[in-house]
Write an enzyme that holds these catalytic residues in place. Sequence first.
Site, PDB file in Angstrom:
ATOM      1  CE  LYS A 158      -0.051   2.140   4.070  1.00  0.00           C
ATOM      2  NZ  LYS A 158       0.409   1.784   5.369  1.00  0.00           N
ATOM      3  CG  HIS A 188       1.957  -4.796   8.153  1.00  0.00           C
ATOM      4  ND1 HIS A 188       1.569  -3.535   7.804  1.00  0.00           N
ATOM      5  CD2 HIS A 188       2.280  -4.725   9.464  1.00  0.00           C
ATOM      6  CE1 HIS A 188       1.649  -2.737   8.856  1.00  0.00           C
ATOM      7  NE2 HIS A 188       2.082  -3.437   9.890  1.00  0.00           N
ATOM      8  CG  HIS A 250      -3.100  -1.436   8.404  1.00  0.00           C
ATOM      9  ND1 HIS A 250      -2.649  -2.199   7.353  1.00  0.00           N
ATOM     10  CD2 HIS A 250      -2.113  -0.538   8.650  1.00  0.00           C
ATOM     11  CE1 HIS A 250      -1.444  -1.772   6.984  1.00  0.00           C
ATOM     12  NE2 HIS A 250      -1.094  -0.759   7.750  1.00  0.00           N
TER      13      HIS A 250
HETATM   14  C1  BG6 Z   1       2.029   1.139   8.392  1.00  0.00           C
HETATM   15  C2  BG6 Z   1       1.748   2.611   8.434  1.00  0.00           C
HETATM   16  O1  BG6 Z   1       1.282   0.548   7.364  1.00  0.00           O
HETATM   17  O2  BG6 Z   1       1.690   0.562   9.625  1.00  0.00           O
HETATM   18  C3  BG6 Z   1       2.493   3.264   9.586  1.00  0.00           C
HETATM   19  O3  BG6 Z   1       2.127   3.212   7.215  1.00  0.00           O
HETATM   20  C4  BG6 Z   1       2.257   2.534  10.882  1.00  0.00           C
HETATM   21  O4  BG6 Z   1       2.139   4.620   9.710  1.00  0.00           O
HETATM   22  C5  BG6 Z   1       2.439   1.047  10.718  1.00  0.00           C
HETATM   23  O5  BG6 Z   1       3.150   3.035  11.851  1.00  0.00           O
HETATM   24  C6  BG6 Z   1       1.987   0.305  11.958  1.00  0.00           C
HETATM   25  O6  BG6 Z   1       2.310  -1.048  11.847  1.00  0.00           O
HETATM   26  P1  BG6 Z   1       2.457  -1.942  13.154  1.00  0.00           P
HETATM   27  O7  BG6 Z   1       2.696  -3.305  12.623  1.00  0.00           O
HETATM   28  O8  BG6 Z   1       3.607  -1.366  13.926  1.00  0.00           O
HETATM   29  O9  BG6 Z   1       1.179  -1.792  13.903  1.00  0.00           O
END
Ligand code: BG6
EC number: 1.1.1.49
Length: 491
Positions: A158, A188, A250
């Site tokens: 993304k 992810h 997400h």
């Molecule tokens: C990313 C975002 O996709 O996910 C970030 O672009 C964010 O801004 C991150 O910090 C958070 O991922 P996780 O796995 O740390 O919750």
Amino acid sequence: PETGSLSIVVLGASGDLAKKKTFPALFHLYLQGFLPPDEVHIFGYARTKISDDELRNRLRGYLVPKKGASPQQLEDVEKFLQLIKYVSGSYDSEDGFRLLDKEISEHEYLKNSVEGLSRRLFYLALPPSVYPSVCKMIKTCCMNKSDLGGWTRVVVEKPFGKDLESAEELSTEIGKLFEEPQIYRIDHYLGKELVQNLLVLRFANRFFLPLWNRDNIDNVQIVFREDFGTDGRGGYFDQYGIIRDIIQNHLLQVLCLVAMEKPVSLRPEHIRDEKVKVLESVLPINDDEVVLGQYEGYKDDPTVPDESNTPTFATVVLRIHNERWEGVPFILKAGKALNSRKAEIRVQFKDVPGDIFKCKKQGRNECVIRLQPSEAIYMKLTVKQPGLEMSTVQSELDLSYGQRYQGVTIPEAYERLILDTIRGDQQHFVRRDELKASWQIFTPLLHRIDEGEFKPLPYKPGSRGPAEADQLLEKAGYVQTHGYIWIPPTL
Ligand code: BG6
């Protein structure tokens, strides 16, 4: 399992994502034996003109354990780094990609002694503006050679576009070059252990089956909080904002898994069919059910324009118009520079009817799925206060992973998802129609924010976000439990 040569190409090899996520994930897969050195070769590709060793030097710091690496660990890192070769070239001309193809083919020739399978995985750790040209170059110069058998797959990150129109445009461009089974749109969050557990939790347990609906559930929150700001990513972030960065992808993916019907089977298409149905049942967002925020100091970042209207915080209520969820608010909340860092799903049940225990005073039943940190599933419930009196207290049934699964390392999301791409399993990847439906939900709101019609409220860094967001939560029906706090068990 398939054998034969496997070439993994990381495009954008010197960028942040590649260094922080992609290469470390590949390294962990290597350590666990999923990338056998006699089959696998890894290629880094980017514009910068550096040598193999220079790339290795840049990556080393992200692979060596921070504290007290053992000689064995250092040796593992070196062995892994030796699998990596660097090719430099531009993203829109054939020269670089022809060179890349030559390197891959040489490696295939060397490793492909037995059945000659050629597997080529291209990981685009790049800004989406170059996706179409890179995909075109891959298609023109670097496809697996058909007489060898095998496959070519591309993994894209993304942001897949900025709104419905641009996302569809991007999908169409890429769709002209690759078939859907070759395209892995990575989100992810779908690789996180507790997100993957949602299907099992919901559909393998009698407990949840009869309760998971509008008759019993009052409201659902899906929350993402970070206790740091945009930290040097202001330039990127300002063009996207929190809705595009976190919520549209997400949190919405998590919502799908919380709300969807039971799929016919675990086949990727069956699961994704159900997710699309949820997305298509979401009603247009109501203005009164949105609160936007921007933390004070966000615009001090030199890469952020002084007049930026970009939200770093948002609470948005979604309503799913179907038999199971009519009337149940799904409250999606995400914010940067807040007072804590966590991601969780909080399912709050309705009050007990005909209450004889004054349960209301104690608070409602809740099922909380803590995605991170301290992964856990806990169910808040009212029990008798231990002792001589017949009084009640709020407590919990707690499945804390750190305690229950001691010594088990929970794999990193990227690690798991890259392994899925090698295995050809698209279950945890976003299908084109899913992507379209998710943009459909947020595009009208996003356009109004972009045009400055919907302004974020200021909030203090390190706070809970704008107070209006808590008021919205209350208005949506969420009842906070006072005097109760879940404390993750210490080992
Ligand atoms: C990313 C975002 O996709 O996910 C970030 O672009 C964010 O801004 C991150 O910090 C958070 O991922 P996780 O796995 O740390 O919750």
